[in-house]
Design a protein around this motif. Structure first.
Motif, PDB file in Angstrom:
ATOM      1  N   GLY A 140      48.112  -9.879   0.244  1.00 29.39           N
ATOM      2  CA  GLY A 140      49.267 -10.325   1.008  1.00 29.39           C
ATOM      3  C   GLY A 140      50.426  -9.364   0.971  1.00 29.39           C
ATOM      4  O   GLY A 140      50.336  -8.252   0.430  1.00 29.39           O
ATOM      5  N   GLU A 171      60.283 -13.189   3.089  1.00 26.40           N
ATOM      6  CA  GLU A 171      59.170 -13.362   4.015  1.00 26.40           C
ATOM      7  C   GLU A 171      57.880 -13.176   3.209  1.00 26.40           C
ATOM      8  O   GLU A 171      57.776 -12.242   2.422  1.00 26.40           O
ATOM      9  CB  GLU A 171      59.218 -12.336   5.149  1.00 26.40           C
ATOM     10  CG  GLU A 171      60.472 -12.402   5.993  1.00 26.40           C
ATOM     11  CD  GLU A 171      60.538 -11.283   7.019  1.00 26.40           C
ATOM     12  OE1 GLU A 171      59.486 -10.679   7.305  1.00 26.40           O
ATOM     13  OE2 GLU A 171      61.647 -11.015   7.516  1.00 26.40           O
ATOM     14  N   TYR A 172      56.903 -14.063   3.429  1.00 26.01           N
ATOM     15  CA  TYR A 172      55.682 -13.968   2.635  1.00 26.01           C
ATOM     16  C   TYR A 172      54.466 -14.334   3.474  1.00 26.01           C
ATOM     17  O   TYR A 172      54.528 -15.155   4.383  1.00 26.01           O
ATOM     18  CB  TYR A 172      55.756 -14.872   1.401  1.00 26.01           C
ATOM     19  CG  TYR A 172      56.071 -16.328   1.701  1.00 26.01           C
ATOM     20  CD1 TYR A 172      55.052 -17.242   1.979  1.00 26.01           C
ATOM     21  CD2 TYR A 172      57.384 -16.791   1.693  1.00 26.01           C
ATOM     22  CE1 TYR A 172      55.330 -18.575   2.241  1.00 26.01           C
ATOM     23  CE2 TYR A 172      57.673 -18.115   1.967  1.00 26.01           C
ATOM     24  CZ  TYR A 172      56.648 -19.004   2.230  1.00 26.01           C
ATOM     25  OH  TYR A 172      56.936 -20.317   2.506  1.00 26.01           O
ATOM     26  N   GLN A 173      53.369 -13.679   3.147  1.00 27.49           N
ATOM     27  CA  GLN A 173      52.075 -13.985   3.746  1.00 27.49           C
ATOM     28  C   GLN A 173      51.005 -13.672   2.705  1.00 27.49           C
ATOM     29  O   GLN A 173      50.797 -12.517   2.342  1.00 27.49           O
ATOM     30  CB  GLN A 173      51.833 -13.181   5.017  1.00 27.49           C
ATOM     31  CG  GLN A 173      50.484 -13.479   5.657  1.00 27.49           C
ATOM     32  CD  GLN A 173      50.367 -12.923   7.063  1.00 27.49           C
ATOM     33  OE1 GLN A 173      51.336 -12.885   7.797  1.00 27.49           O
ATOM     34  NE2 GLN A 173      49.182 -12.479   7.436  1.00 27.49           N
ATOM     35  N   SER A 220      46.892 -14.494   1.408  1.00 27.99           N
ATOM     36  CA  SER A 220      45.597 -14.991   1.864  1.00 27.99           C
ATOM     37  C   SER A 220      44.536 -14.720   0.802  1.00 27.99           C
ATOM     38  O   SER A 220      44.709 -13.868  -0.077  1.00 27.99           O
ATOM     39  CB  SER A 220      45.190 -14.331   3.185  1.00 27.99           C
ATOM     40  OG  SER A 220      45.018 -12.943   3.012  1.00 27.99           O
ATOM     41  N   VAL A 246      45.267 -19.428   3.587  1.00 30.21           N
ATOM     42  CA  VAL A 246      46.344 -18.688   4.231  1.00 30.21           C
ATOM     43  C   VAL A 246      47.660 -19.396   3.921  1.00 30.21           C
ATOM     44  O   VAL A 246      47.755 -20.623   4.067  1.00 30.21           O
ATOM     45  CB  VAL A 246      46.160 -18.595   5.761  1.00 30.21           C
ATOM     46  CG1 VAL A 246      47.388 -17.940   6.402  1.00 30.21           C
ATOM     47  CG2 VAL A 246      44.915 -17.809   6.109  1.00 30.21           C
ATOM     48  N   ARG A 293      51.782 -18.706   4.841  1.00 32.06           N
ATOM     49  CA  ARG A 293      52.717 -17.842   5.570  1.00 32.06           C
ATOM     50  C   ARG A 293      54.028 -18.589   5.807  1.00 32.06           C
ATOM     51  O   ARG A 293      54.020 -19.768   6.163  1.00 32.06           O
ATOM     52  CB  ARG A 293      52.111 -17.434   6.907  1.00 32.06           C
ATOM     53  CG  ARG A 293      52.992 -16.492   7.726  1.00 32.06           C
ATOM     54  CD  ARG A 293      52.304 -16.036   8.996  1.00 32.06           C
ATOM     55  NE  ARG A 293      52.079 -17.136   9.934  1.00 32.06           N
ATOM     56  CZ  ARG A 293      50.896 -17.616  10.266  1.00 32.06           C
ATOM     57  NH1 ARG A 293      49.804 -17.123   9.732  1.00 32.06           N
ATOM     58  NH2 ARG A 293      50.785 -18.608  11.133  1.00 32.06           N
TER      59      ARG A 293
END
Length: 299
Positions: free
Chosen positions: A159, A176-178, A180, A206, A208
Motif C-alpha cells: 500500500g 491519505e491511505y490505500q 491491500s 482493500v 482506502r
C-alpha cells in the motif's frame, strides 16, 4: 632506467593534483565515528518516543544506515522492530532550499518500506511524509495495536500512506491511505458476545480513504473469499488523533456463506436485505462501545 620528468606542468594539472591530494587527506582524516555518534544522538534526542539503535554506519556524505532499531511506542507494549534503515538527505536542498528532502528505505517484518520526507528548515517542522509498503507482514504490525484479543490478522500487505501538515500547527493534519492484501488471514475469537473461534483465510482485502485530525473517511473497505463477502464505508476514528471514544458511523453490507452458521448469526444482527443472503446495517457509537443498527433502524 630513467624516469622522464616534464620540464613544464600546466596549471590545470597543478589544480587537479591539489584537489586530489586534499580529498585523500580529507577522507583519511574525516571523523566518521564522531559523526555517526552525533547522528544517533540527534535521532534519539528529537524523537517523540524512545528509540534504541544497535549500529549506525555512514554511507558517503549524505546517507546513513541504521541497523537493529527499536522504537518504543508505549510502555509495556512490544516495540516496533526495524532490521535495517537507510536515510539519505539531498545535499543541494539542505544547502540551497528552505525545505530539506530526505529519502529512506526500511527493512522490517519481512518486507520493505520506501518513502520520502520533506522538512521545513526555518520552522524545523516536517511538512509531508510518504510511504510505499511492499509485502510487510501484518501480524507483527497489528500486534502493536490489537491488544484486546477479540481478533488478530496475518498475511502480507502492500500500500501507500501519505501524511501532510500545515504551516500553522505542529503535527500532521491530513492523511491519505490505500492498503491491500491478496491473501489476508483473520482469526476471530469473539464478536458481540458470541464465541466464534474461527480462522478465515485467503481473504482479498482493500482499505482506502482519507483522514484529518477529527475523523477518517473510509471510501472502501472490503474482505472477500469463499466464506464471506464484506463491504463497508463511512466515518471512523482518525489515526492522526486516535481515540477509542471517537464517534463512528459505518455502513456495512455482509454476505456469509450459508454453511458458515456463526457468520450467518452475526450477519442477522445487521438485518436481512435481500434474496441473495446478504445483510446490511450501520455500525455506530464508538470503538469502545459499538452499536449495531439494522437496515430499518439505520435509515
Amino acid at each position: 632506467m630513467r624516469i622522464k620528468i616534464p620540464k613544464k606542468i600546466s596549471t590545470p594539472v597543478y589544480v587537479g593534483l591539489f584537489f586530489v591530494s586534499f580529498l585523500i587527506f580529507f577522507l583519511l582524516g574525516f571523523p566518521w565515528d564522531s559523526v555517526e555518534r552525533r547522528i544517533v544522538f540527534e535521532i534519539r534526542s528529537n524523537s517523540p518516543v524512545p528509540v534504541l539503535i544497535g549500529d549506525a554506519e555512514l554511507k558517503g556524505f549524505s546517507s546513513i544506515e541504521l541497523r537493529d532499531v527499536r522504537v518504543v511506542l508505549e510502555d509495556g507494549k512490544q516495540p516496533v522492530v526495524i532490521d535495517r534503515a537507510k536515510i539519505s538527505a539531498g545535499l543541494f536542498s539542505f544547502v540551497f532550499s528552505k525545505d530539506v528532502r530526505v529519502s529512506f528505505s526500511v527493512d522490517a517484518y519481512g518486507g520493505k518500506i520506501e518513502g520520502k520526507l520533506l522538512q521545513n528548515k526555518k520552522k524545523n517542522r516536517i511538512a509531508s511524509v510518504e510511504w510505499d509498503i511492499n509485502s510487510v507482514e501484518s501480524s507483527a504490525v497489528s500486534g502493536l495495536f490489537l491488544t484486546d484479543g477479540r481478533f488478530s490478522v496475518g498475511g502480507k500487505v502492500d500500500g501507500t500512506i501519505k501524511l501532510t501538515g500545515d504551516r500553522e500547527t505542529k503535527g500532521f493534519s491530513k492523511m491519505e491511505y490505500q492498503i491491500s492484501s491478496p491473501s489476508l488471514l483473520i482469526s476471530l475469537e469473539k464478536a458481540w458476545g458470541l464465541d466464534v473461534k474461527e480462522e478465515y483465510k485467503n481473504l482479498s482485502m482493500v482499505l482506502r480513504g482519507t483522514a484529518n485530525r477529527f475523523e477518517s473517511r473510509i471510501d472502501r473497505f472490503s474482505l472477500v473469499n469463499q466464506q464471506l463477502s464484506l463491504e463497508a464505508s463511512g466515518k471512523a476514528p482518525s489515526p492522526l488523533r486516535f481515540r477509542k471514544g471517537a464517534d463512528m458511523d459505518i455502513s456495512v453490507t455482509f454476505r456469509p456463506s450459508p454453511e458458515e452458521t456463526k457468520l450467518v448469526f452475526i450477519g442477522g444482527l445487521l438485518g436481512f436485505s435481500g434474496d441473495d443472503g446478504s445483510f446490511s446495517g450501520q455500525l455506530r457509537g464508538t470503538l469502545s462501545k459499538p452499536k449495531i443498527l439494522n437496515s430499518d433502524e439505520g435509515g
